[in-house]
Design a protein around this motif. Structure first.
Motif, PDB file in Angstrom:
ATOM      1  N   GLN A   1       0.812  -1.214   0.000  1.00  0.00           N
ATOM      2  CA  GLN A   1       0.000   0.000   0.000  1.00  0.00           C
ATOM      3  C   GLN A   1       0.848   1.268   0.000  1.00  0.00           C
ATOM      4  OE1 GLN A   1      -3.270  -0.309   2.792  1.00  0.00           O
ATOM      5  NE2 GLN A   1      -4.030  -2.140   1.785  1.00  0.00           N
TER       6      GLN A   1
ATOM      7  N   ASP B   1       2.424   4.236  -1.772  1.00  0.00           N
ATOM      8  CA  ASP B   1       1.846   4.892  -2.949  1.00  0.00           C
ATOM      9  C   ASP B   1       2.940   5.262  -3.951  1.00  0.00           C
ATOM     10  OD1 ASP B   1      -0.120   5.781  -4.590  1.00  0.00           O
ATOM     11  OD2 ASP B   1      -0.602   7.574  -3.428  1.00  0.00           O
TER      12      ASP B   1
ATOM     13  N   THR C   1     -11.030   2.430  -9.968  1.00  0.00           N
ATOM     14  CA  THR C   1      -9.657   2.061  -9.623  1.00  0.00           C
ATOM     15  C   THR C   1      -9.491   1.990  -8.109  1.00  0.00           C
ATOM     16  OG1 THR C   1      -8.749   4.301  -9.371  1.00  0.00           O
ATOM     17  CG2 THR C   1      -8.897   3.427 -11.619  1.00  0.00           C
ATOM     18  N   SER C   2      -8.372   1.416  -7.731  1.00  0.00           N
ATOM     19  CA  SER C   2      -7.923   1.503  -6.347  1.00  0.00           C
ATOM     20  C   SER C   2      -7.549   2.966  -6.097  1.00  0.00           C
ATOM     21  CB  SER C   2      -6.723   0.570  -6.159  1.00  0.00           C
ATOM     22  OG  SER C   2      -5.622   1.199  -5.593  1.00  0.00           O
ATOM     23  N   SER C   3      -7.430   3.332  -4.834  1.00  0.00           N
ATOM     24  CA  SER C   3      -7.091   4.718  -4.499  1.00  0.00           C
ATOM     25  C   SER C   3      -5.586   4.981  -4.550  1.00  0.00           C
ATOM     26  CB  SER C   3      -7.645   5.067  -3.117  1.00  0.00           C
ATOM     27  OG  SER C   3      -7.152   4.152  -2.156  1.00  0.00           O
TER      28      SER C   3
ATOM     29  N   SER D   1      -2.085   5.715  -6.351  1.00  0.00           N
ATOM     30  CA  SER D   1      -1.881   6.525  -7.560  1.00  0.00           C
ATOM     31  C   SER D   1      -1.500   5.708  -8.792  1.00  0.00           C
ATOM     32  CB  SER D   1      -0.845   7.611  -7.298  1.00  0.00           C
ATOM     33  OG  SER D   1       0.426   7.066  -7.020  1.00  0.00           O
TER      34      SER D   1
ATOM     35  N   ALA E   1      -4.807   4.497 -10.033  1.00  0.00           N
ATOM     36  CA  ALA E   1      -5.645   5.631 -10.422  1.00  0.00           C
ATOM     37  C   ALA E   1      -5.180   6.241 -11.743  1.00  0.00           C
ATOM     38  CB  ALA E   1      -5.655   6.677  -9.308  1.00  0.00           C
TER      39      ALA E   1
ATOM     40  N   GLU F   1     -15.544   6.962  -8.449  1.00  0.00           N
ATOM     41  CA  GLU F   1     -14.729   7.215  -7.264  1.00  0.00           C
ATOM     42  C   GLU F   1     -13.861   6.002  -6.957  1.00  0.00           C
ATOM     43  OE1 GLU F   1     -14.329   9.812  -4.893  1.00  0.00           O
ATOM     44  OE2 GLU F   1     -15.178  10.917  -6.575  1.00  0.00           O
ATOM     45  N   PRO F   2     -12.587   6.208  -6.601  1.00  0.00           N
ATOM     46  CA  PRO F   2     -11.728   5.073  -6.247  1.00  0.00           C
ATOM     47  C   PRO F   2     -12.307   4.279  -5.078  1.00  0.00           C
ATOM     48  CG  PRO F   2     -10.420   7.070  -6.490  1.00  0.00           C
ATOM     49  CD  PRO F   2     -11.868   7.487  -6.529  1.00  0.00           C
ATOM     50  N   ASP F   3     -11.979   2.995  -5.024  1.00  0.00           N
ATOM     51  CA  ASP F   3     -12.493   2.107  -3.980  1.00  0.00           C
ATOM     52  C   ASP F   3     -11.322   1.533  -3.175  1.00  0.00           C
ATOM     53  OD1 ASP F   3     -13.612  -0.221  -2.578  1.00  0.00           O
ATOM     54  OD2 ASP F   3     -15.365   0.091  -3.866  1.00  0.00           O
ATOM     55  N   GLN F   4     -11.355   1.756  -1.869  1.00  0.00           N
ATOM     56  CA  GLN F   4     -10.295   1.280  -0.967  1.00  0.00           C
ATOM     57  C   GLN F   4     -10.191  -0.244  -0.954  1.00  0.00           C
ATOM     58  OE1 GLN F   4      -8.249   3.130   0.923  1.00  0.00           O
ATOM     59  NE2 GLN F   4      -9.158   5.148   0.840  1.00  0.00           N
TER      60      GLN F   4
ATOM     61  N   ARG G   1      -7.465  -1.951  -3.171  1.00  0.00           N
ATOM     62  CA  ARG G   1      -6.050  -1.614  -2.991  1.00  0.00           C
ATOM     63  C   ARG G   1      -5.230  -2.897  -2.871  1.00  0.00           C
ATOM     64  NH1 ARG G   1      -5.135   3.721  -0.256  1.00  0.00           N
ATOM     65  NH2 ARG G   1      -3.464   2.736   0.915  1.00  0.00           N
TER      66      ARG G   1
END
Length: 195
Positions: free
Chosen positions: A22, A24, A54-56, A58, A61, A77-80, A83
Motif C-alpha cells: 500500500q 503509494d 480504480t484503487s485509491s 496513484s 488511479a 470514485e476510487p475504492d479502498q 487496494r
C-alpha cells in the motif's frame, strides 16, 4: 455484466522487484505507455465498457485515468477495497532483502501483512457490491497483482496460479451466480507494441 480486471502499469519499484503493497508508488513512463497501449486495444475490441473504477493508490488511479480517457468513459470514485495487500514490514524490500532479513519463508512470519483470507473477503465484497450497483453495465477495474491473484483464488480456487502481469487484462462475465472467465491475464497488447 462484464468486469474487466486490469493490473496497473509498471512502476520503478516493480522494475527492481520491490514489494509495493500500500506504499503509494507512481507509474513510471513505461507504465504510462502500457496504459495507453491497453486503452488502444480496448478501443479495437468488441466489448463496450461503461465505467472504470480504480484503487485509491496513484499507480492504479493514473492507469485508470489514461484508459478511461482513451475510451471516453466515466471514472468512478476510487475504492479502498481493491487496494493492494498491506505488506507491513515487508513493503519496499526486494526478494534478496526479505530473505536476508527473515529467511526464505518470510511470508509465513507475522510481519504485519494482510492475510490471504482478508484479501479474498474484501475482493468478493467489492464484486458483490459492483453487481448490485451496476447489474447491467460493463465495468473496468484497475487494481493490483497481489489483490487480483487472491480474488482469482477466491473465485476459482487453484485453477489460475500464474503471476499477474503489469497491465494484464482479465474479463469475467456474470452468469447467474458465477463469474465465467472469458479472458485471463492477457498481455498480448504489450507484446504487439514493444519498442
Amino acid at each position: 455484466m462484464l468486469i474487466g480486471l486490469i493490473r496497473h502499469g509498471l512502476t520503478d519499484w516493480n522494475a527492481v522487484g520491490r514489494i509495493q503493497g500500500q506504499s503509494d508508488i507512481p507509474l513510471n513512463d513505461e507504465g504510462r505507455r502500457q496504459a495507453e497501449v491497453l486503452g488502444d486495444r480496448l478501443l479495437q475490441e468488441p466489448y463496450q465498457w461503461d465505467y472504470c473504477i480504480t484503487s485509491s493508490l496513484s499507480r492504479a488511479a493514473e492507469t485508470g485515468e489514461i484508459i478511461a480517457g482513451k475510451l471516453n468513459i466515466p471514472l468512478l470514485e476510487p475504492d479502498q477495497r481493491i487496494r493492494e495487500r498491506a505488506y507491513g514490514q515487508v513493503e519496499g524490500l526486494t526478494a534478496l532483502e526479505r530473505e536476508t532479513k527473515w529467511g526464505k519463508d518470510w511470508n509465513l512470519l507475522e510481519l504485519g501483512q494482510e492475510s490471504d483470507e482478508q484479501l479474498q473477503l474484501r475482493g468478493l465484497a467489492f464484486l458483490e457490491d459492483l453487481t448490485v450497483r451496476y447489474p447491467d453495465k460493463n465495468v473496468l477495474v484497475v487494481s493490483h497483482g497481489g489483490f487480483l491473484a487472491q480474488l482469482y483464488t477466491a473465485l476459482y480456487k487453484d485453477k489460475y496460479t500464474e503471476r499477474i502481469g503489469n497491465l494484464s487484462l482479465t474479463i469475467l462475465e456474470k452468469k447467474e451466480l458465477d463469474w465465467n472467465p472469458l479472458l485471463y491475464n492477457c498481455t498480448r497488447h504489450l507484446l504487439q507494441n514493444q519498442r
